[in-house]
Design an enzyme around this catalytic site. Structure first.
Site, short mmCIF file in Angstrom:
data_model
loop_
_atom_site.label_atom_id
_atom_site.label_comp_id
_atom_site.label_asym_id
_atom_site.label_seq_id
_atom_site.Cartn_x
_atom_site.Cartn_y
_atom_site.Cartn_z
N GLY A 95 13.71 71.73 38.37
CA GLY A 95 13.16 72.98 38.86
C GLY A 95 13.94 73.50 40.06
O GLY A 95 14.77 72.78 40.64
N CYS A 96 13.68 74.73 40.45
CA CYS A 96 14.50 75.32 41.52
C CYS A 96 14.22 74.66 42.87
O CYS A 96 15.15 74.41 43.64
CB CYS A 96 14.29 76.82 41.59
N PHE A 97 12.95 74.37 43.17
CA PHE A 97 12.66 73.69 44.44
C PHE A 97 13.25 72.28 44.46
O PHE A 97 13.91 71.89 45.44
CB PHE A 97 11.16 73.64 44.69
#
Lengths: 325, 325, 325, 325
Positions: free
Chosen positions: B130-132
């Site tokens: 995921g981006c985080f």
């Protein structure tokens, strides 16, 4: 006890701004709020910053038959949604329709408050101008009244912040990621605000305005309308400015400026800025107008109209300076 | 003839960025695109700037049973939508899943490409972080590997642009007028990216990470993720920077910087910036990480993973400098 | 005749917001405005939307020796610029210093108006808190007073709109093209707002706060501050909320909310939103605070302080609902 | 060994975009970079995301007398700053001047690359069009060449993102807080881009264009130019579209679209979108043009011109799809 006021369409941007202005109005008392999405909530659930005195007011499901005791109703409904419903509101309730259904409709007064306040005073059914017409007509009225431009040769290039497109049903066209850093024309040659502009220009000038050209653009900002209007006429910049200053000499909300107006000058206020640049050699007159689309372009002018029809001071509740920056 | 590539979820932000990167990739040839909203359109109808060679490709309705000849599939589907569907894709089609359904799922490799490329090479099912997590784990990996911080005492305060919330179904929460000039925390104490971060931190450190705290915020910008991570440890700033420089010495996409990174440094690229500030007196280590949530946080890392599983140069198609300003 | 008020630093963001609030204040009469860049202009040249009654007021060059008859002066000067100059203002002129030079300085009261109004009433020299401290201390005060968190183990991750950096001297760091779509930490481990937060936390808790960690971030929006504060303690969410509701029971401007606050809730107002999320198992308490950095974070709290020192109603001129959207 | 390239004005927006494009260009090798503010730094200090191969290049102080061995120089200097300086560059160094000093100047070719590539091929001194002319002339050229509109009755209402105003000297006019949520006309009746538009329209049409009206507006976004052009003529929408499609049949960068173009379609690319809407009854033709002001409006067209003068493929280094969203 103040004037008992209601708002229909409380969840939308126009309704929300009406709430803000009514909350600070010295004579209005909000006793009724209705809205689709938020019916059943308290005002504070929808508007976490609403003043304490209004916090507990329940948002109702809109039903014109079961209104409480009301003196005045602000309607901010999508186009097409108010015509039938408002016809069922009791006669004695005064109405300002911020939406588009009653502009130049029989029995309703077109509420161009800065230009013809006397037509509005004492009426009980007022149709608020659209945001583009509000900016445009205030800029053009002095030129048309003074015969400084040809009414039939007007090109309006207008730009609005995205709240002007309404809160909508979550159309992803107006989603942040897609609208940010994006600028787009829309509704070319057929925008819904055309008829009220054509009709008003004809009334103000006495001539035909069938050649009107109007191109709206969506600008990546929340609030603000700027219209840049290209007209034909022999006037100088000075003559245009003088005409406007004289036309608006005693009007509290219109400001005639020497430099081109910026949308931020009006943010959060009911002010309307107009400015002019002319080149007589080319028979060119450029008129510019700035309003906050939710202020003069919606709830601000609605409150101004409400003041007029209720016999109050025109500026009651509207003397807020704009928010900067 | 290049490697035949498909994209599922072409209408979303992740799919659109995958399209951009694949269009410029020297070895990939896009032969299949599927999406919900835009099925039946040509690519150019949805993406007016797509290169001519791809303009006429028809967008299909997604159906894992009727794929054309494909070597590689990028899937960018909403959480929950890919688990079942991708199980029906033929074995011989390699898959990089940009969505969240296969992270730390049996049979799939977690594609933390900058940290463990060797685990990814030659695999055929890779789950993109995921981006985080992409921003966070790149910043933490050198500290965890070097035992410079306690794995169980980490607070991640993260901030993302609004495209990180996905194109969505037009949720008005992400409408321009409501998101602009607004900053908000969300998903406190329960964000969907928590488990993959906890698991990876535990793998990298060998210790428990059950105390992980993670608070995401939505920032009024389109792209960009910044994580500010508060850790406990005795290291100095210099030791952290040295550890990171050594850890990423031969890695092409991670940059260790002396000054705090800014999201704009990464926009449009697959770069990942990490930086550190420590105060040993207070046993405080602040780690910072920046990525483009659609680059390293989605399609960029997906192409990097695809390069690894296809045996290509890791940087193929990814050497685009960021867009500034 | 109202209370005669002056503003120094009229061209800056804090001064401009003070102007807006004073213009609508029932007891204040603006009789003096001074500023660097705009000295020699009329107010309306600088602020095209200023009310008519103030339009013609000339902006003076700031000189503490030649003030007109004044009861109250708002100073909004850059850090370092007010200490010496304000010492030359006549004793009988009350001063609220929005700038940073007099916070916790002898002879000046630290104006944390929502927390200790009684210390401020009747004073004549009040130092307004910075915007980050305003948001932070309002969120922490109930927890510190109630011993619900450890005072020495607090991590403040704060985010501010760009007007929080001041109008500056045109530093291109804050230029639109470079700041838009950009998010950046700054001033790590050494921000100028640290000391007043440490001191106040110690006063409120009776313990040491030497371990305070504070990381500010610049967010691409004009107004708004959000602080996300990570604390250690055994309290539940409910206990924190109850403590805050009780602490602020009679305070007009602080609102305790169940959901995480958003900066737009406060825009243009003097409101302060606080909210809490706790996980006793991990001994974690997250406190959140939102203010408008020019409202509660500057001019709003300054007017609130002025009301207190002048013996007026605390809410005079400050009952404006926030602007939405 | 590739073509040895230099950039003067590396710190500005145009120079930065030239750097990005040159870094990815298959035949250009950057060997020289000069700039005011950043002389003495390495490229990576100024551009943290620059490719590794260029990271260590030192930024020089600009001095036309001491250039290294160069084949090609891109100059992106403020108006007025390049005329004299570029005259001192050695003859054998080809120059593309992105700045405004050499447009329609003797010895220089006006580089309207999509319209007249053959005039540019093999030249050694090319003046790049301004951003407004780039968008405008591409949209008008087919109409003028086909005699579909009157050349002397054209009103251009143009809108640009704020990077179009240049990085400037930190003019606070372009500060974030003041520019955000603000829309403003500027330079009425006297913008510096007027002469090159008038001259080019006259060349393309063979008639006078002395009646040209041009009004630029500053829009709160970083990149993008949209021009909305009001013309007089009898053509239908179909005739305009057909004329443009035929005019640009083999041109790689101009796209004729049926729906009004949006600035985001072009972001980060060298594409130019043109579209038309006509109403023969009113003798009205609206032409619309969109470019990225730093792409086709500056560095993109500069590289296209450089490709033409160096005898390379016109699209070399320019086949980047736009960045969306």
């Amino acid at each position: 006890m103040g004037i008992r006021v209601g708002i229909v369409g409380i969840s939308g941007f126009g309704g929300g701004e009406a709430l803000r202005l009514i909350a600070g109005h010295p004579s209005f008392e909000l006793v009724y709020a209705a809205g689709e999405g938020s019916a059943g909530c308290r005002l504070i659930d929808r508007y976490p910053g609403v003043p304490h005195k209004l916090a507990g007011l329940m948002i109702e499901k809109w039903d014109p038959e079961t209104l409480p005791e009301l003196d005045l109703l602000f309607a901010s409904l999508p186009t097409g949604a108010s015509a039938e419903a408002l016809s069922r509101v009791r006669e004695e309730v005064k109405i300002v329709d911020i939406g588009g259904d009653h502009r130049y409709v029989d029995g309703w007064t077109y509420g161009l408050a800065d230009v013809w306040p006397d037509r509005i005073r004492g009426q009980s059914r007022v149709a608020n101008p659209g945001c583009f017409p509000a900016a445009t007509l205030n800029a053009l009225a002095p030129l048309l009244a003074g015969k400084l431009i040809e009414p039939d040769n007007i090109v309006i290039d207008s730009k609005t912040g995205i709240s002007g497109a309404g809160r909508g049903g979550g159309d992803s066209k107006f989603g942040y990621a897609e609208s940010n850093e994006n600028l787009q024309p829309y509704g070319l040659l057929k925008h819904v605000h055309m008829p009220e502009m054509t009709t008003t220009i004809e009334r103000l000038s006495g001539g035909s305005a069938s050649g009107l050209v109007f191109t709206p653009h969506l600008v990546p900002m929340t609030r603000g309308v700027l219209v840049t209007i290209y007209c034909r006429g022999n006037a100088t910049t000075r003559q245009c400015v003088d005409a406007a200053q004289s036309f608006y000499a005693d009007r509290p909300f219109v400001r005639v400026t020497d430099r081109p107006p910026q949308t931020k000058w009006a943010t959060g206020s009911n002010l309307s800025f107009v400015s002019y640049a002319a080149d007589p050699e080319r028979r060119l007159v450029i008129a510019m107008g700035v309003v906050d689309n939710l202020g003069k372009g919606a709830a601000g002018q609605a409150v101004q109209n409400a003041n007029l029809i209720c016999g109050l001071s025109e500026t009651a509740g509207l003397d807020l300076p704009p928010v900067w920056p």
